[in-house]
Design an enzyme around this catalytic site. Structure first.
Site, PDB file in Angstrom:
ATOM      1  N   ASP A 182     -10.846   6.127 -21.530  1.00  0.00           N
ATOM      2  CA  ASP A 182     -10.876   4.451 -21.760  1.00  0.00           C
ATOM      3  C   ASP A 182      -9.604   4.098 -22.725  1.00  0.00           C
ATOM      4  OD1 ASP A 182     -11.529   2.185 -23.489  1.00  0.00           O
ATOM      5  OD2 ASP A 182     -13.133   1.998 -21.988  1.00  0.00           O
ATOM      6  N   THR A 192     -22.559  -4.291 -13.061  1.00  0.00           N
ATOM      7  CA  THR A 192     -21.872  -5.063 -11.988  1.00  0.00           C
ATOM      8  C   THR A 192     -20.600  -4.627 -11.836  1.00  0.00           C
ATOM      9  OG1 THR A 192     -21.483  -6.955 -13.206  1.00  0.00           O
ATOM     10  CG2 THR A 192     -23.495  -6.942 -12.299  1.00  0.00           C
ATOM     11  N   ARG A 200     -15.865  -6.017 -19.056  1.00  0.00           N
ATOM     12  CA  ARG A 200     -16.317  -5.739 -17.787  1.00  0.00           C
ATOM     13  C   ARG A 200     -17.866  -5.201 -17.780  1.00  0.00           C
ATOM     14  NH1 ARG A 200     -14.515  -0.275 -14.532  1.00  0.00           N
ATOM     15  NH2 ARG A 200     -15.368   0.780 -16.670  1.00  0.00           N
ATOM     16  N   ASP A 256     -10.504   2.542 -26.044  1.00  0.00           N
ATOM     17  CA  ASP A 256     -11.178   3.407 -27.028  1.00  0.00           C
ATOM     18  C   ASP A 256      -9.976   4.141 -27.561  1.00  0.00           C
ATOM     19  OD1 ASP A 256     -13.550   2.589 -26.995  1.00  0.00           O
ATOM     20  OD2 ASP A 256     -14.269   3.837 -25.497  1.00  0.00           O
TER      21      ASP A 256
END
Length: 210
Positions: free
Chosen positions: A201, A109, A105, A204
C-alpha cells in the site's frame, strides 16, 4: 491490454523503483525515492508542452528565446498517496497550480467514495496532470477523471508509479483520451485489488501507517 500508456524504462527510474519495492525500505527512503522518480516521470509527461518565444537580453546580445505558452499547468493529487508525488512534480513545474481529489476505496466493493474536491480555476485552458502512485483497479482514477472533466478539464494526463493491466484497461474504456505515464505495468491484481508484484500500500508506506 489496451491504452494510451508510456512506460518510462530509464535505468535510474527502474533502479529506484526496485529499491521502493523492497519490503525493508523504510518510509523516509521510500518518500525520497518516490519524489525522485516522480521528478523523472514529470519530464516525460510534459515532453510536448507548447512553447512560444519571448524577447530577452543575454549577457552578450538580445534574442528570441523559447518559453512555455499558455496558462500554468495544474497538478492534481489524488489523496492521500498522491501527496507523496507532489514535491517531485513541483520541482519540475514550480509554477503549477495544485488541486486535490479525495477518494477512498470501499474495501468490500472496491468502488471509490468521494470526500473532497478542490481544484484550480480555468481547467479547460490548462494541462492537467493527475498524480497517484497506483493505477490498480482503475475505479478511483476513472472517478477522479470524471470529476475533473465535470470541472472543465479537457487535457488530462495521469502520472503513476505502478499500473496493473486491469487498471489500464478500465481507464482506457472510460477515458481513452487520457495519457498514462508510469514506471511499470505489473503482472496483475490479487483478489483484494492490490497490484502484484507491486510494493504494498503506497499510502501506508509513504506515511508510515503500516
Amino acid at each position: 491490454m489496451s491504452g494510451n500508456v508510456t512506460v518510462v524504462d530509464h535505468p535510474l527510474v527502474q533502479h529506484k523503483l526496485t529499491l521502493m519495492r523492497q519490503k525493508e525500505t523504510p518510509s523516509a527512503l521510500f518518500r525520497q525515492l518516490l519524489r525522485e522518480i516522480t521528478l523523472l516521470l514529470t519530464y516525460e509527461i510534459t515532453r510536448d508542452m507548447p512553447l512560444t518565444t519571448a524577447h530577452i537580453e543575454t549577457m552578450l546580445e538580445p534574442m528570441e528565446a523559447p518559453v512555455l505558452a499558455g496558462p500554468n499547468p495544474a497538478v492534481i493529487s489524488i489523496l492521500r498517496a498522491g501527496n507523496g508525488m507532489l514535491d517531485g512534480a513541483l520541482e519540475v513545474l514550480p509554477q503549477a497550480r495544485v488541486g486535490f481529489v479525495g477518494l477512498y476505496r470501499d474495501e468490500e466493493t472496491l468502488k471509490p467514495v468521494k470526500y473532497y474536491f478542490k481544484v484550480p480555476n480555468r481547467l479547460d485552458e490548462r494541462l492537467v496532470i493527475m498524480v497517484d502512485p497506483m493505477l490498480a483497479t482503475g475505479n478511483s482514477s476513472v472517478a477522479a477523471v470524471d470529476m475533473l472533466k465535470e470541472a472543465g478539464a479537457r487535457q488530462i494526463r495521469f502520472l503513476c508509479l505502478l499500473a496493473a493491466p486491469e487498471g489500464v484497461d478500465t481507464m482506457y474504456k472510460a477515458h481513452p483520451d487520457v495519457e498514462i505515464v508510469t514506471a511499470s505495468i505489473d503482472r496483475q491484481l490479487n483478489d483484494k485489488g492490490y497490484i502484484l508484484p507491486g510494493l504494498g500500500d503506497a499510502g501506508d508506506r509513504i506515511f508510515g501507517t503500516l
